[in-house]
Design a protein around this motif. Structure first.
Motif, PDB file in Angstrom:
ATOM      1  N   VAL A 139       0.838  -1.189   0.000  1.00  0.00           N
ATOM      2  CA  VAL A 139       0.000   0.000   0.000  1.00  0.00           C
ATOM      3  C   VAL A 139       0.880   1.248   0.000  1.00  0.00           C
ATOM      4  O   VAL A 139       1.816   1.360   0.797  1.00  0.00           O
ATOM      5  CB  VAL A 139      -0.923   0.015   1.234  1.00  0.00           C
ATOM      6  N   VAL A 140       0.552   2.185  -0.902  1.00  0.00           N
ATOM      7  CA  VAL A 140       1.232   3.483  -0.947  1.00  0.00           C
ATOM      8  C   VAL A 140       0.166   4.562  -0.810  1.00  0.00           C
ATOM      9  O   VAL A 140      -0.762   4.641  -1.619  1.00  0.00           O
ATOM     10  CB  VAL A 140       2.002   3.679  -2.267  1.00  0.00           C
ATOM     11  N   GLU A 141       0.260   5.367   0.234  1.00  0.00           N
ATOM     12  CA  GLU A 141      -0.698   6.456   0.413  1.00  0.00           C
ATOM     13  C   GLU A 141      -0.478   7.508  -0.667  1.00  0.00           C
ATOM     14  O   GLU A 141       0.618   8.053  -0.802  1.00  0.00           O
ATOM     15  CB  GLU A 141      -0.543   7.073   1.794  1.00  0.00           C
ATOM     16  N   THR A 142      -1.522   7.785  -1.446  1.00  0.00           N
ATOM     17  CA  THR A 142      -1.449   8.795  -2.507  1.00  0.00           C
ATOM     18  C   THR A 142      -2.677   9.700  -2.429  1.00  0.00           C
ATOM     19  O   THR A 142      -3.506   9.738  -3.344  1.00  0.00           O
ATOM     20  CB  THR A 142      -1.354   8.133  -3.901  1.00  0.00           C
ATOM     21  N   PRO A 143      -2.829  10.440  -1.338  1.00  0.00           N
ATOM     22  CA  PRO A 143      -4.016  11.290  -1.171  1.00  0.00           C
ATOM     23  C   PRO A 143      -4.037  12.440  -2.165  1.00  0.00           C
ATOM     24  O   PRO A 143      -3.011  12.819  -2.733  1.00  0.00           O
ATOM     25  CB  PRO A 143      -3.862  11.805   0.265  1.00  0.00           C
ATOM     26  N   GLY A 144      -5.208  12.984  -2.344  1.00  0.00           N
ATOM     27  CA  GLY A 144      -5.392  14.121  -3.243  1.00  0.00           C
ATOM     28  C   GLY A 144      -6.630  13.941  -4.085  1.00  0.00           C
ATOM     29  O   GLY A 144      -7.540  14.757  -4.048  1.00  0.00           O
ATOM     30  N   HIS A 145      -6.680  12.857  -4.859  1.00  0.00           N
ATOM     31  CA  HIS A 145      -7.892  12.561  -5.618  1.00  0.00           C
ATOM     32  C   HIS A 145      -9.066  12.441  -4.659  1.00  0.00           C
ATOM     33  O   HIS A 145     -10.162  12.934  -4.930  1.00  0.00           O
ATOM     34  CB  HIS A 145      -7.694  11.278  -6.417  1.00  0.00           C
ATOM     35  N   THR A 146      -8.854  11.762  -3.552  1.00  0.00           N
ATOM     36  CA  THR A 146      -9.728  11.754  -2.380  1.00  0.00           C
ATOM     37  C   THR A 146      -8.811  11.792  -1.156  1.00  0.00           C
ATOM     38  O   THR A 146      -7.601  11.599  -1.274  1.00  0.00           O
ATOM     39  CB  THR A 146     -10.627  10.497  -2.330  1.00  0.00           C
ATOM     40  N   PRO A 147      -9.369  12.019   0.043  1.00  0.00           N
ATOM     41  CA  PRO A 147      -8.497  12.183   1.214  1.00  0.00           C
ATOM     42  C   PRO A 147      -7.617  10.983   1.529  1.00  0.00           C
ATOM     43  O   PRO A 147      -6.482  11.152   2.006  1.00  0.00           O
ATOM     44  CB  PRO A 147      -9.493  12.444   2.351  1.00  0.00           C
ATOM     45  N   GLY A 148      -8.112   9.766   1.294  1.00  0.00           N
ATOM     46  CA  GLY A 148      -7.336   8.590   1.643  1.00  0.00           C
ATOM     47  C   GLY A 148      -7.011   7.693   0.478  1.00  0.00           C
ATOM     48  O   GLY A 148      -6.824   6.480   0.649  1.00  0.00           O
ATOM     49  N   HIS A 149      -6.948   8.248  -0.718  1.00  0.00           N
ATOM     50  CA  HIS A 149      -6.660   7.451  -1.909  1.00  0.00           C
ATOM     51  C   HIS A 149      -5.356   6.673  -1.719  1.00  0.00           C
ATOM     52  O   HIS A 149      -4.376   7.189  -1.187  1.00  0.00           O
ATOM     53  CB  HIS A 149      -6.545   8.367  -3.126  1.00  0.00           C
ATOM     54  N   ILE A 150      -5.356   5.422  -2.151  1.00  0.00           N
ATOM     55  CA  ILE A 150      -4.132   4.622  -2.121  1.00  0.00           C
ATOM     56  C   ILE A 150      -3.818   4.101  -3.518  1.00  0.00           C
ATOM     57  O   ILE A 150      -4.715   3.911  -4.345  1.00  0.00           O
ATOM     58  CB  ILE A 150      -4.215   3.425  -1.153  1.00  0.00           C
ATOM     59  N   SER A 151      -2.542   3.883  -3.766  1.00  0.00           N
ATOM     60  CA  SER A 151      -2.067   3.118  -4.909  1.00  0.00           C
ATOM     61  C   SER A 151      -1.427   1.846  -4.361  1.00  0.00           C
ATOM     62  O   SER A 151      -1.228   1.707  -3.156  1.00  0.00           O
ATOM     63  CB  SER A 151      -1.058   3.935  -5.730  1.00  0.00           C
ATOM     64  N   LEU A 152      -1.121   0.924  -5.245  1.00  0.00           N
ATOM     65  CA  LEU A 152      -0.560  -0.365  -4.836  1.00  0.00           C
ATOM     66  C   LEU A 152       0.635  -0.678  -5.718  1.00  0.00           C
ATOM     67  O   LEU A 152       0.590  -0.445  -6.930  1.00  0.00           O
ATOM     68  CB  LEU A 152      -1.601  -1.468  -4.953  1.00  0.00           C
ATOM     69  N   THR A 153       1.686  -1.184  -5.115  1.00  0.00           N
ATOM     70  CA  THR A 153       2.860  -1.557  -5.895  1.00  0.00           C
ATOM     71  C   THR A 153       3.187  -3.027  -5.685  1.00  0.00           C
ATOM     72  O   THR A 153       2.916  -3.609  -4.636  1.00  0.00           O
ATOM     73  CB  THR A 153       4.091  -0.719  -5.517  1.00  0.00           C
ATOM     74  N   PHE A 154       3.785  -3.599  -6.729  1.00  0.00           N
ATOM     75  CA  PHE A 154       4.341  -4.943  -6.674  1.00  0.00           C
ATOM     76  C   PHE A 154       5.840  -4.792  -6.937  1.00  0.00           C
ATOM     77  O   PHE A 154       6.283  -4.856  -8.090  1.00  0.00           O
ATOM     78  CB  PHE A 154       3.687  -5.847  -7.713  1.00  0.00           C
ATOM     79  N   PRO A 155       6.623  -4.554  -5.895  1.00  0.00           N
ATOM     80  CA  PRO A 155       8.034  -4.219  -6.093  1.00  0.00           C
ATOM     81  C   PRO A 155       8.820  -5.276  -6.866  1.00  0.00           C
ATOM     82  O   PRO A 155       9.743  -4.935  -7.614  1.00  0.00           O
ATOM     83  CB  PRO A 155       8.563  -4.074  -4.660  1.00  0.00           C
TER      84      PRO A 155
END
Length: 227
Positions: A139-155
């Motif tokens: 889980v990567v917190e990427t707020p802005g689009h909504t307050p708690g928007h998250i993105s996901l990575t597969f390193p």
């Protein structure tokens, strides 16, 4: 994925009518030892198409044990209640998105015709990792689009699931969030900068699907947004 498969990870592009227009959305599903993790579900009209996609992969909605919601916008989670009518799955989202999904707060965007609220079983925070057959999903917190928007990575595979932090449905193969749909543009810009620091080789956007663009392109987007 229909455009490109990772081991154990599949994009599920679905054409829907939403807000009076036709658009393609791209939920995703990843295989785990426990079954499937579904990432976003789309609006209610997408649920049957989700099931068809999963059957084509040799699964069904009944194999989903966890649904991860990148954020609470209706085109991402409007079909949650309909999915949960058909499967006993846990729901996970960022702690700042949970009140909207649960119905404690009205969605930030939309015309007031909110989707059916559901319980949130797991509140996510930055850095949480979920084991999958495609490697750990982080889980990567990427707020802005909504307050708690998250993105996901597969390193391990260099793959970014951007949610709506980035889009790939315009003239550019990969672009920043659309301002007209972004709750806080400054925070969204900072989130793009954070994504640019990750080891990304390719990206899956909810709007636009898979693009072979890496963190160099994301860094360009960040520079463009700051000018």
């Amino acid at each position: 994925m229909s455009e490109r498969d990772e081991a154990g990870l599949h994009a599920l592009p679905i054409d829907v009518e939403y807000g009076g227009r036709e658009l393609t959305i791209t939920p995703a599903v990843v295989e785990t030892d426990r079954g499937l993790v579904l990432i976003d579900v789309g609006p209610k009209t997408a649920v049957d198409s989700l099931d068809v996609h999963l059957q084509d992969l040799g699964y069904g909605l009944g194999d989903v044990w966890l649904i991860v919601c990148t954020h609470h916008d209706r085109d991402h989670v409007g079909g949650l209640a309909a999915v949960l009518d058909r499967v006993d799955a846990a729901v996970a989202t960022h702690r700042d998105e949970a009140p909207f999904v649960r119905g404690d707060r009205a969605p930030i965007k939309g015309d007031g015709d909110r989707y059916a609220p559901v319980s949130v079983d797991l509140e996510l925070a930055d850095g949480v990792r979920i084991p999958t057959l495609a490697g750990p999903m982080q889980v990567v917190e990427t707020p802005g689009h909504t307050p708690g928007h998250i993105s996901l990575t597969f390193p391990e595979g260099g793959l970014l699931l951007a949610g709506d932090a980035l889009v790939a449905d315009g003239s550019e193969p990969l672009a920043g969030p659309k301002p007209e749909f972004t709750h806080d543009v400054d925070r969204a810009t900072a989130s793009v900068g954070r994504l640019a620091e990750l080891d990304v080789e390719h990206t899956l956007c909810y709007h636009g699907g898979y693009v072979a663009r890496d963190n160099d392109r994301i860094a360009e987007i960040y520079d463009e947004l700051r000018t």
